[in-house]
Design an enzyme around this catalytic site. Structure first.
Site, mmCIF file in Angstrom:
data_model
loop_
_atom_site.group_PDB
_atom_site.id
_atom_site.type_symbol
_atom_site.label_atom_id
_atom_site.label_comp_id
_atom_site.label_asym_id
_atom_site.label_seq_id
_atom_site.Cartn_x
_atom_site.Cartn_y
_atom_site.Cartn_z
ATOM 1 N N GLU A 9 -14.444 -44.514 0.926
ATOM 2 C CA GLU A 9 -13.958 -45.888 0.956
ATOM 3 C C GLU A 9 -13.905 -46.370 -0.486
ATOM 4 O OE1 GLU A 9 -16.469 -49.230 2.663
ATOM 5 O OE2 GLU A 9 -15.065 -48.812 4.300
ATOM 6 N N HIS A 63 -6.973 -55.126 -24.017
ATOM 7 C CA HIS A 63 -6.222 -56.215 -23.405
ATOM 8 C C HIS A 63 -7.127 -57.202 -22.676
ATOM 9 C CE1 HIS A 63 -2.976 -52.884 -22.931
ATOM 10 N NE2 HIS A 63 -2.892 -53.444 -24.131
ATOM 11 N N GLN A 102 -3.741 -58.632 -7.276
ATOM 12 C CA GLN A 102 -2.707 -57.743 -7.795
ATOM 13 C C GLN A 102 -3.302 -56.364 -8.009
ATOM 14 O OE1 GLN A 102 -0.320 -59.497 -10.965
ATOM 15 N NE2 GLN A 102 -0.378 -57.578 -12.095
ATOM 16 N N HIS A 111 -10.408 -55.115 -22.266
ATOM 17 C CA HIS A 111 -10.449 -53.815 -21.599
ATOM 18 C C HIS A 111 -9.458 -52.858 -22.242
ATOM 19 C CE1 HIS A 111 -8.933 -51.043 -18.371
ATOM 20 N NE2 HIS A 111 -10.218 -50.785 -18.357
ATOM 21 N N ASP A 147 0.194 -52.779 -28.841
ATOM 22 C CA ASP A 147 -1.229 -52.483 -29.046
ATOM 23 C C ASP A 147 -1.535 -52.198 -30.513
ATOM 24 O OD1 ASP A 147 -1.592 -52.893 -26.374
ATOM 25 O OD2 ASP A 147 -2.024 -50.808 -25.878
ATOM 26 N N LYS A 174 -11.196 -57.052 -13.614
ATOM 27 C CA LYS A 174 -10.496 -55.826 -13.233
ATOM 28 C C LYS A 174 -11.467 -54.832 -12.609
ATOM 29 C CE LYS A 174 -7.255 -56.353 -17.044
ATOM 30 N NZ LYS A 174 -6.804 -55.865 -18.345
ATOM 31 N N ASN A 199 -2.463 -52.707 -9.993
ATOM 32 C CA ASN A 199 -1.644 -52.099 -11.038
ATOM 33 C C ASN A 199 -1.889 -50.597 -11.077
ATOM 34 O OD1 ASN A 199 -0.724 -54.671 -11.894
ATOM 35 N ND2 ASN A 199 -2.575 -54.939 -13.084
ATOM 36 N N TYR A 204 -5.883 -50.257 -10.937
ATOM 37 C CA TYR A 204 -6.855 -51.330 -11.077
ATOM 38 C C TYR A 204 -6.393 -52.584 -10.367
ATOM 39 C CZ TYR A 204 -4.045 -52.654 -15.208
ATOM 40 O OH TYR A 204 -3.029 -52.994 -16.071
#
Length: 186
Positions: A28, A62, A47, A119, A169, A72, A49, A132
């Protein structure tokens, strides 16, 4: 599932119970009730991603500022990454400190990166697939980036040569110049 707090205790590694036999494995990967029981946090994820990176790709550092700050929950479904969280809550005793964890398709571990943290990750294998969940929607106006190699933070990335960065970045700011969280989000 088990939870393990890192040196910055707000960052938590979640390790699922994996059931396996000659057919394969089952686990799980997320259960809201279990997440809340293990972490003591009530979060709604809005959301999901999915990113795929070649070996040596470094994404981050970020984050999004309020009102669109994102927590996240990160996991890897193929390959392996060096996953990093940096505390950017100015009033925190661990401001500017970082923690990292190896996440892989083999270990099934997940990293909870709370709101108020930057992150980033380094893909350690080719085709590393990272999934994530986020607690808020992507909001370009709130998005910020701290440069991956800021000496004030001093992340010890396990690099084999120069990382592959996006143009954005590569233009990240230093922690000293960056907009950060003045206090921990509620």
């Amino acid at each position: 599932m088990k939870a393990r707090r890192l040196a910055i205790p707000d960052v938590i590694v979640l390790e699922p119970r994996v059931l396996g036999d000659d057919r394969g494995v089952f686990f799980e990967s997320f259960n809201k009730r279990v997440f809340e029981d293990l972490t003591g946090l009530e979060r709604e994820f809005v959301q999901d991603n999915h990113s795929v990176s070649a070996s040596g790709v470094l994404r981050g550092l970020h984050y999004q500022l309020p009102p669109a700050a994102q927590g996240k929950l990160v996991r890897v479904v193929r390959g392996e990454i060096f996953d990093v969280a940096v505390d950017i809550r100015r009033t925190s005793p661990t401001f500017g400190h970082w923690v990292a964890e190896i996440l892989s398709a083999e270990n099934h571990a997940q990293l909870w990166v709370p709101e108020g943290f930057a992150h980033g990750f380094l893909a350690l294998t080719d085709g590393a697939e990272v999934l994530y969940k986020t607690t808020d929607y992507y909001a370009p106006a709130s998005e910020r980036c701290i440069i991956w190699d800021d000496p004030a933070i001093g992340i010890r990335w396990p690099l084999r040569g120069n990382p592959v960065l996006s143009a954005k970045d590569g233009l990240g700011m230093s922690l000293a110049e960056a907009d950060v969280f003045e206090r921990a989000p509620a």
